[in-house]
Motif scaffolding. Structure first.
Motif, PDB file in Angstrom:
ATOM      1  N   ASN A   1       0.820  -1.214   0.000  1.00  0.00           N
ATOM      2  CA  ASN A   1       0.000   0.000   0.000  1.00  0.00           C
ATOM      3  C   ASN A   1       0.853   1.262   0.000  1.00  0.00           C
ATOM      4  O   ASN A   1       0.501   2.253  -0.636  1.00  0.00           O
ATOM      5  N   SER A   2       1.965   1.255   0.723  1.00  0.00           N
ATOM      6  CA  SER A   2       2.813   2.447   0.793  1.00  0.00           C
ATOM      7  C   SER A   2       4.066   2.318  -0.070  1.00  0.00           C
ATOM      8  O   SER A   2       4.880   3.240  -0.090  1.00  0.00           O
ATOM      9  N   ASP A   3       4.233   1.176  -0.757  1.00  0.00           N
ATOM     10  CA  ASP A   3       5.396   0.928  -1.605  1.00  0.00           C
ATOM     11  C   ASP A   3       6.688   1.131  -0.810  1.00  0.00           C
ATOM     12  O   ASP A   3       7.582   1.879  -1.216  1.00  0.00           O
ATOM     13  N   ALA A   4       6.739   0.472   0.341  1.00  0.00           N
ATOM     14  CA  ALA A   4       7.891   0.606   1.225  1.00  0.00           C
ATOM     15  C   ALA A   4       8.237  -0.743   1.831  1.00  0.00           C
ATOM     16  O   ALA A   4       7.388  -1.623   1.966  1.00  0.00           O
ATOM     17  N   PHE A   5       9.511  -0.889   2.176  1.00  0.00           N
ATOM     18  CA  PHE A   5       9.962  -2.049   2.928  1.00  0.00           C
ATOM     19  C   PHE A   5       9.935  -1.688   4.402  1.00  0.00           C
ATOM     20  O   PHE A   5      10.406  -0.614   4.797  1.00  0.00           O
ATOM     21  N   LEU A   6       9.388  -2.570   5.217  1.00  0.00           N
ATOM     22  CA  LEU A   6       9.314  -2.356   6.657  1.00  0.00           C
ATOM     23  C   LEU A   6      10.220  -3.346   7.366  1.00  0.00           C
ATOM     24  O   LEU A   6      10.222  -4.532   7.029  1.00  0.00           O
ATOM     25  N   VAL A   7      10.971  -2.865   8.331  1.00  0.00           N
ATOM     26  CA  VAL A   7      11.755  -3.747   9.192  1.00  0.00           C
ATOM     27  C   VAL A   7      10.914  -3.939  10.446  1.00  0.00           C
ATOM     28  O   VAL A   7      10.584  -2.961  11.131  1.00  0.00           O
ATOM     29  N   VAL A   8      10.544  -5.180  10.712  1.00  0.00           N
ATOM     30  CA  VAL A   8       9.615  -5.471  11.803  1.00  0.00           C
ATOM     31  C   VAL A   8      10.160  -6.559  12.726  1.00  0.00           C
ATOM     32  O   VAL A   8      11.033  -7.337  12.341  1.00  0.00           O
ATOM     33  N   VAL A   9       9.616  -6.564  13.928  1.00  0.00           N
ATOM     34  CA  VAL A   9       9.824  -7.678  14.857  1.00  0.00           C
ATOM     35  C   VAL A   9       8.442  -8.111  15.314  1.00  0.00           C
ATOM     36  O   VAL A   9       7.558  -7.271  15.515  1.00  0.00           O
ATOM     37  N   GLU A  10       8.247  -9.398  15.441  1.00  0.00           N
ATOM     38  CA  GLU A  10       6.958  -9.902  15.911  1.00  0.00           C
ATOM     39  C   GLU A  10       6.799  -9.567  17.378  1.00  0.00           C
ATOM     40  O   GLU A  10       7.748  -9.650  18.152  1.00  0.00           O
ATOM     41  N   ARG A  11       5.578  -9.171  17.729  1.00  0.00           N
ATOM     42  CA  ARG A  11       5.276  -8.912  19.136  1.00  0.00           C
ATOM     43  C   ARG A  11       5.144 -10.230  19.857  1.00  0.00           C
ATOM     44  O   ARG A  11       4.529 -11.163  19.365  1.00  0.00           O
ATOM     45  N   ARG A  12       5.697 -10.260  21.032  1.00  0.00           N
ATOM     46  CA  ARG A  12       5.558 -11.435  21.884  1.00  0.00           C
ATOM     47  C   ARG A  12       4.423 -11.173  22.861  1.00  0.00           C
ATOM     48  O   ARG A  12       4.051 -10.031  23.102  1.00  0.00           O
ATOM     49  N   GLU A  13       3.885 -12.218  23.407  1.00  0.00           N
ATOM     50  CA  GLU A  13       2.786 -12.101  24.367  1.00  0.00           C
ATOM     51  C   GLU A  13       3.176 -11.242  25.567  1.00  0.00           C
ATOM     52  O   GLU A  13       2.370 -10.528  26.101  1.00  0.00           O
ATOM     53  N   ASP A  14       4.447 -11.277  25.985  1.00  0.00           N
ATOM     54  CA  ASP A  14       4.888 -10.545  27.172  1.00  0.00           C
ATOM     55  C   ASP A  14       5.286  -9.102  26.862  1.00  0.00           C
ATOM     56  O   ASP A  14       5.721  -8.375  27.738  1.00  0.00           O
ATOM     57  N   ASP A  15       5.108  -8.625  25.608  1.00  0.00           N
ATOM     58  CA  ASP A  15       5.430  -7.246  25.259  1.00  0.00           C
ATOM     59  C   ASP A  15       4.387  -6.270  25.764  1.00  0.00           C
ATOM     60  O   ASP A  15       4.613  -5.072  25.763  1.00  0.00           O
ATOM     61  N   GLY A  16       3.225  -6.766  26.132  1.00  0.00           N
ATOM     62  CA  GLY A  16       2.165  -5.885  26.588  1.00  0.00           C
ATOM     63  C   GLY A  16       1.495  -5.136  25.456  1.00  0.00           C
ATOM     64  O   GLY A  16       0.807  -4.165  25.668  1.00  0.00           O
ATOM     65  N   GLY A  17       1.757  -5.568  24.211  1.00  0.00           N
ATOM     66  CA  GLY A  17       1.121  -4.957  23.062  1.00  0.00           C
ATOM     67  C   GLY A  17       1.683  -3.600  22.691  1.00  0.00           C
ATOM     68  O   GLY A  17       1.082  -2.861  21.950  1.00  0.00           O
TER      69      GLY A  17
END
Length: 58
Positions: free
Chosen positions: A41-57
């Motif tokens: 949608n934004s024509d961009a590459f995103l660097v991400v990390v998956e949220r863990r359950e203990d991250d508190g969202g």
């Protein structure tokens, strides 16, 4: 389960340049399990990390 965006890079980087991959590799070297995904949608590459359950969202 979601993902936290660490950084975004425009998809139009110069030929042979991979700034998102380089950024993600540097984060992985620091122990952060970063991956690169494409946001069509934004024509961009995103660097991400998956949220863990203990991250508190956050």
């Amino acid at each position: 389960m979601g993902a936290r965006v660490l950084e975004r890079f425009p998809a139009g980087a110069p030929r042979g340049s991979w700034p998102a991959e380089e950024y993600a590799a540097a984060r992985r070297a620091e122990g952060e399990p970063a991956t690169v995904v494409m946001d069509l949608n934004s024509d961009a590459f995103l660097v991400v990390v998956e949220r863990r359950e203990d991250d508190g969202g956050v």
